[in-house]
Design a protein around this motif. Structure first.
Motif, mmCIF file in Angstrom:
data_model
loop_
_atom_site.group_PDB
_atom_site.id
_atom_site.type_symbol
_atom_site.label_atom_id
_atom_site.label_comp_id
_atom_site.label_asym_id
_atom_site.label_seq_id
_atom_site.Cartn_x
_atom_site.Cartn_y
_atom_site.Cartn_z
ATOM 1 N N GLN A 42 0.839 -1.196 0.000
ATOM 2 C CA GLN A 42 0.000 0.000 0.000
ATOM 3 C C GLN A 42 0.879 1.253 0.000
ATOM 4 N N LEU A 43 1.988 1.201 0.739
ATOM 5 C CA LEU A 43 2.902 2.339 0.756
ATOM 6 C C LEU A 43 3.506 2.556 -0.629
ATOM 7 N N PHE A 44 3.856 1.473 -1.319
ATOM 8 C CA PHE A 44 4.416 1.576 -2.667
ATOM 9 C C PHE A 44 3.417 2.235 -3.621
ATOM 10 N N LEU A 45 2.166 1.748 -3.629
ATOM 11 C CA LEU A 45 1.164 2.316 -4.531
ATOM 12 C C LEU A 45 0.892 3.784 -4.206
ATOM 13 N N SER A 46 0.888 4.094 -2.905
ATOM 14 C CA SER A 46 0.639 5.477 -2.510
ATOM 15 C C SER A 46 1.763 6.386 -2.974
ATOM 16 N N LEU A 47 3.003 5.937 -2.853
ATOM 17 C CA LEU A 47 4.150 6.752 -3.273
ATOM 18 C C LEU A 47 4.195 6.901 -4.798
ATOM 19 N N VAL A 48 3.865 5.828 -5.530
ATOM 20 C CA VAL A 48 3.839 5.915 -6.997
ATOM 21 C C VAL A 48 2.775 6.904 -7.443
ATOM 22 N N SER A 79 1.610 9.423 -5.725
ATOM 23 C CA SER A 79 2.050 10.776 -5.387
ATOM 24 C C SER A 79 3.130 11.257 -6.345
ATOM 25 N N ALA A 80 4.029 10.355 -6.766
ATOM 26 C CA ALA A 80 5.078 10.745 -7.707
ATOM 27 C C ALA A 80 4.480 11.168 -9.043
ATOM 28 N N LEU A 81 3.447 10.450 -9.511
ATOM 29 C CA LEU A 81 2.795 10.807 -10.775
ATOM 30 C C LEU A 81 2.030 12.116 -10.652
ATOM 31 N N SER A 82 1.270 12.268 -9.576
ATOM 32 C CA SER A 82 0.434 13.468 -9.453
ATOM 33 C C SER A 82 1.270 14.716 -9.190
ATOM 34 N N SER A 83 2.477 14.572 -8.647
ATOM 35 C CA SER A 83 3.325 15.735 -8.364
ATOM 36 C C SER A 83 4.333 16.008 -9.468
ATOM 37 N N GLY A 84 4.287 15.217 -10.555
ATOM 38 C CA GLY A 84 5.187 15.450 -11.671
ATOM 39 C C GLY A 84 6.605 14.969 -11.420
ATOM 40 N N GLN A 85 6.803 14.024 -10.505
ATOM 41 C CA GLN A 85 8.146 13.478 -10.270
ATOM 42 C C GLN A 85 8.367 12.178 -11.037
ATOM 43 N N ALA A 86 7.361 11.746 -11.795
ATOM 44 C CA ALA A 86 7.459 10.568 -12.664
ATOM 45 C C ALA A 86 6.283 10.625 -13.635
ATOM 46 N N HIS A 87 6.354 9.817 -14.722
ATOM 47 C CA HIS A 87 5.236 9.844 -15.680
ATOM 48 C C HIS A 87 5.068 8.487 -16.338
ATOM 49 N N LEU A 88 3.873 8.310 -16.928
ATOM 50 C CA LEU A 88 3.534 7.136 -17.726
ATOM 51 C C LEU A 88 3.311 7.555 -19.171
ATOM 52 N N VAL A 89 3.477 6.615 -20.111
ATOM 53 C CA VAL A 89 3.144 6.842 -21.526
ATOM 54 C C VAL A 89 2.303 5.658 -21.990
ATOM 55 N N ALA A 92 11.507 5.433 -8.057
ATOM 56 C CA ALA A 92 10.760 6.692 -7.926
ATOM 57 C C ALA A 92 10.027 6.742 -6.589
ATOM 58 N N ALA A 93 9.441 5.620 -6.184
ATOM 59 C CA ALA A 93 8.742 5.574 -4.891
ATOM 60 C C ALA A 93 9.719 5.785 -3.736
ATOM 61 N N GLN A 94 10.886 5.189 -3.810
ATOM 62 C CA GLN A 94 11.855 5.330 -2.730
ATOM 63 C C GLN A 94 12.424 6.746 -2.660
ATOM 64 N N ARG A 95 12.602 7.397 -3.819
ATOM 65 C CA ARG A 95 13.091 8.785 -3.805
ATOM 66 C C ARG A 95 12.104 9.682 -3.082
ATOM 67 N N LEU A 96 10.839 9.534 -3.414
ATOM 68 C CA LEU A 96 9.820 10.350 -2.760
ATOM 69 C C LEU A 96 9.704 9.971 -1.278
ATOM 70 N N GLY A 97 9.783 8.678 -0.993
ATOM 71 C CA GLY A 97 9.719 8.242 0.403
ATOM 72 C C GLY A 97 10.850 8.800 1.241
#
Length: 894
Positions: free
Chosen positions: A752-758, A760-770, A817-822
């Motif tokens: 759950q922590l992993f999904l939450s961090l991913v 947050s990373a997407l919504s804050s522009g610290q990572a993206h999907l294509v 990406a999740a660990q960087r934000l964490g």
């Protein structure tokens, strides 16, 4: 100790037979110091025995075997000494007339009526120190003789202890006392004076007499410690008030700062009257008589070693028949106490050493290994303390040879249950509590931070009922969901080892520390919110040690507030995780000595009550706690004030003392009862979705409440309906606690922590999907894209592909990406990439896996390249809460 009390002492072999040709003369007259010194050098001497009867003014009842132990219990006696074979000796006053020595083997009536009981009286002896073929003898309490009237009248009559026999008038004896019996007679006089005039007055008089009789100060310290151990534990008003060795040594220091005077007469002068109890003379002390001039005053010698004013000396014989006086040290030093320390797991030997450095008395405590190495003089006494080159072994041996007046002490270093004389006794800073009530004579040496763990004597009758009801008033201070888990913990910790902690969380000023203090005051009335036993600012090793020695008691660790640098915050969470996991696992962190050997492992042997504004991180850590979160309006401050007054007046500690005495005879069955309670709870809660440890945690607490309610009913503080009502309230409170626990642990769970961090990373522009074609996804704003000048542009590194209903995540880049934000928010995923993959599969978060290759990833063509990806549903990533399969039986068993 024995010779100084006037007892007649003889040496014995390992078979307990006297190590002298004839001991008949010592049935009339005690041996002299010279005789005792001579015997101590015999290789056959393995122990020492006291000659019982009139010569030593005592008789001893000896209880052997299981039958003897039962008789001892039935007579409600406490042992003075345990024998090598596990028997028990109880010391009594001699009645003043001849008393025969009997044993159950030769007396059929004695064996029939009191099996396993022997009496050592006139014509007998009993070993009191040393060892034999069966084991070592050990003193359990002070050498105060029991009164004969504590025995049943029929037993006293049978043992010839009830009917006095007229004695012939002793012939007058104008010879003075020998040096062997003088300290013992002075001690008896001081003890007699203590009962009438107070222990401090008598102690100062005794110190002055030791000084006046030219007893060297270092040896007088040992005698004064014996005095402190022998005086009653009550003052002249009959109130329990411990008299410590420190008080006795203070009197000694005051006495020895003045010049010596003439000692009291040691024989009755013709034509004069001498009072039975000499009194200290008022006014200034006269100057000491001049000493005979000599090269160096020798205080005492033994064998080839001497203790002089200037230090330790060794007299070495030369070949031509002369001798050399070798200087070993420039300071006199002796061992004044030989101490065996019991921490409840291991026993350790320690020595208290007294020395004079440039004329100033100094004292140091050290373990046996440190004493043997002889590096301690400079460590404890400074550079002025010199052990001369190549003489360390001689200096150590000299101290051992010359320390004949040392005391022997058995010291407990922990609180909680210990088995003493075959019975469970609960230890605290003031002594112990057993089946028969308080045991103040035990020697307890706790860490200063644990010194407030002090319980009163258990009350009885109305006072006990009043104290129990005062404890029950706690239930109205905060809502049941907060109070009943904590209240249950108070009683649970006493009954058996505990593998759960409690954490009180909430905003500063909510009353967390005050609430914890109410619970803590059941183990000592002086605990308040600002004087709790431990704090999270302490080092991890300090907390680990305190939690080990605080056995079977609550240990509040206050103020968990992560602050400071990132490393400081990380350290605090790491320390909390280590301590709480040690509590839950009942295992300590392994450590090694400098020489590579294993050190004793330390773990929490009581129960941790933690308070703080935050909650320690980690799913496994939180699973080992019952987390209680307080809101600002939860506290009833008026009720809290009333309860604080009751606790400060000692009612809570009285309630606990009564509980301990009531529970003591039941302790052998408590673990079995606990296991039965755990099994019942697992069955009752088996259908409720939660972490697997939650039912066990709550079952542990409920067991404490169940036993307390039984105690309260039996003591008349609660009726059956009242107890049933509290139990029903508790079951509801535990269910609320379990639900709150589930919500708290949900975020800490790694997947759950992993999904939450991913997310947050997407919504804050610290990572993206294509998309799988490498293009902008259908909902770019939620996939890490930002619109600039009318054009959507990706932000941060690419971590996966949007495939409509499914998100394909690149394992390595999404985890990074999740660990960087964490790391930025101090909440990193506590498992590795491989472990996270297994957890995603176990919790059914992955929508597909490769069964053939047995991997958590599947192969997909993304941007014209085949890639191994995690397949996750859109709902799992973008929902506010991860929806896992409710039928899954896979969880975190740690």
């Amino acid at each position: 100790m024995a010779a100084e009390r006037g007892w007649s002492v003889i040496p014995v072999r390992t078979d307990k037979r006297p190590a002298v040709k004839s001991w008949k003369e010592f049935q009339e007259t005690p041996a002299t110091v010279e005789q005792l010194d001579k015997w101590s050098r015999f290789s056959t001497v393995k122990g020492w025995a006291v000659v019982t009867g009139k010569v030593s003014s005592l008789v001893i009842l000896d209880f052997d075997g299981e039958a003897g132990k039962k008789v001892l219990k039935d007579l409600k006696l406490r042992s003075h000494v345990t024998t090598g074979s596990g028997g028990a000796h109880v010391y009594f006053e001699h009645p003043g007339w001849p008393v025969p020595t009997l044993n159950s083997k030769s007396s059929g009536d004695l064996k029939k009526r009191w099996p396993g009981l022997d009496i050592r009286a006139d014509g007998g002896y009993a070993v009191f120190w040393g060892e034999n073929q069966s084991g070592r003898y050990r003193w359990l309490r002070k050498a105060e003789l029991e009164k004969l009237d504590v025995l049943p009248s029929d037993l006293r009559t049978f043992l010839h202890l009830a009917k006095p026999v007229p004695q012939p008038k002793p012939a007058s004896n104008d010879t003075g006392q020998t040096s062997a019996d003088l300290p013992g007679r002075l001690l008896d006089m001081a003890l007699s004076m203590a009962r009438a005039e107070g222990r401090n007055n008598a102690g100062f008089w005794y110190a002055c007499q030791l000084r006046d009789n030219r007893v060297p100060e270092q040896f007088a310290r040992g005698l004064m410690e014996r005095y402190a151990a022998a005086v009653p534990s009550t003052n002249t008003k009959g109130k329990h008030e411990p008299y410590t060795a420190a008080e006795a040594l203070t009197s000694l220091g005051e006495a020895y700062r003045s010049a010596a005077r003439d000692p009291i007469p040691q024989k009755k002068q013709r034509g004069t009257k001498q009072s039975a109890t000499p009194q200290p003379q008022a006014g200034p002390l006269p100057a000491a008589p001049p000493q005979q001039e000599q090269q160096e005053p020798i205080l005492i010698s033994h064998g080839a070693y001497c203790l002089a004013e200037g230090g330790l000396r060794y007299v070495r014989p030369n070949r031509e028949g002369s001798s050399s006086n070798l200087i070993l040290t420039n300071f006199p030093a002796v061992i004044v106490a030989d101490i065996e320390r019991d921490d409840g797991v291991e026993k350790h030997r320690a020595f208290k050493v007294w020395a004079k450095i440039k004329g100033q008395p100094r004292e140091a405590m050290m373990g046996h290994a440190e004493f043997t190495e002889m590096g301690w003089p400079m460590k404890y006494f400074g550079s002025d303390a010199i052990v001369y080159p190549n003489f360390k072994e001689h200096a150590r041996t000299a101290m051992q040879e010359l320390s004949r007046e040392k005391t022997f002490q058995y010291v407990y270093q922990h609180t909680g249950w210990a088995e003493i004389n075959g019975k469970p006794v609960f230890l605290h800073a003031g002594g112990g509590i057993g089946v028969d009530g308080p045991m103040p004579d035990l020697m307890i040496d706790l860490d200063p931070q644990l010194s407030l763990f002090h319980l009163p004597a258990p009350p009885a009758g109305r006072e006990l009922t009043r104290s129990i009801r005062a404890s029950l008033a706690m239930l109205e201070v905060v809502p049941d969901r907060l109070m009943l888990p904590l209240f249950s913990a108070i009683w649970r910790v006493v009954l058996a080892p505990v593998d759960v902690a409690i954490h009180l969380s909430g905003k500063s000023g909510n009353g967390k520390s005050e609430l914890a203090a109410l619970a803590q005051q059941h183990f000592g009335k002086d605990f308040i919110a600002k004087k709790l036993p431990a704090n999270w600012d302490s080092t991890a090793n300090s907390l680990q040690g305190l939690s080990f020695y605080a056995k079977n008691v609550l240990l509040t660790v206050d103020d968990f507030v992560p602050r400071g640098s990132a490393s400081d915050i990380s350290r605090l969470h790491r320390d909390a995780d280590r301590l709480i996991r040690a509590q839950g696992n009942q295992q300590g962190r392994g450590r090694m000595n400098a020489d590579g050997s294993q050190r004793q492992t330390l773990w929490p042997r009581g129960m941790i009550i933690s308070t703080g504004e935050d909650i320690p991180k980690g799913n496994s850590c939180r699973a080992r706690m019952v987390i209680v979160e307080m809101d600002p309006d939860d506290m009833n401050w008026n009720r809290l004030t009333d309860c604080q007054a009751d606790a400060a007046n000692g009612l809570y500690a009285q309630s606990m003392a009564g509980f301990i005495q009531w529970a003591a005879p039941q302790m052998p069955t408590m673990k079995k009862r606990l296991f039965e309670q755990l099994a019942r709870f697992r069955e009752d809660w088996s259908g409720i979705q939660q972490h697997r440890r939650t039912p066990d945690n709550l079952a542990n607490l409920s067991f404490g409440l169940e036993v307390f309610l039984e105690y309260a009913r039996e003591r008349g503080a609660l009726t059956h309906p009242q107890a049933a009502e509290i139990w029903a309230r508790a079951m509801e409170a535990y269910r609320e606690a379990a639900e709150a626990q589930e919500r708290t642990q949900e975020h800490a769970e790694p997947t759950q922590l992993f999904l939450s961090l991913v997310y947050s990373a997407l919504s804050s522009g610290q990572a993206h999907l294509v998309t799988r074609d490498g293009l902008e996804p259908e909902n770019p704003a939620s996939a890490g894209w930002k619109k600039e000048n009318g054009t959507w542009r990706p932000q941060g590194p690419k971590i996966g592909w949007d495939d409509g209903e499914t998100i394909l995540l690149d394992p390595a880049s999404s985890f990074a990406a999740a660990q960087r934000l964490g790391k930025e928010i101090q909440d990193q995923i506590p498992v590795t990439l491989q472990t996270l993959a297994r957890r995603l599969k176990q919790r059914r978060i992955l929508t597909a896996t490769d069964l053939k290759r047995e991997t958590t990833t599947i192969r997909k063509i993304c941007e014209d390249t085949q890639r191994a990806v995690w397949a996750i549903s859109q709902g799992s990533l973008y929902a506010e809460k991860c929806q896992t399969n409710p039928t899954s039986d896979i969880g975190d068993p740690s």
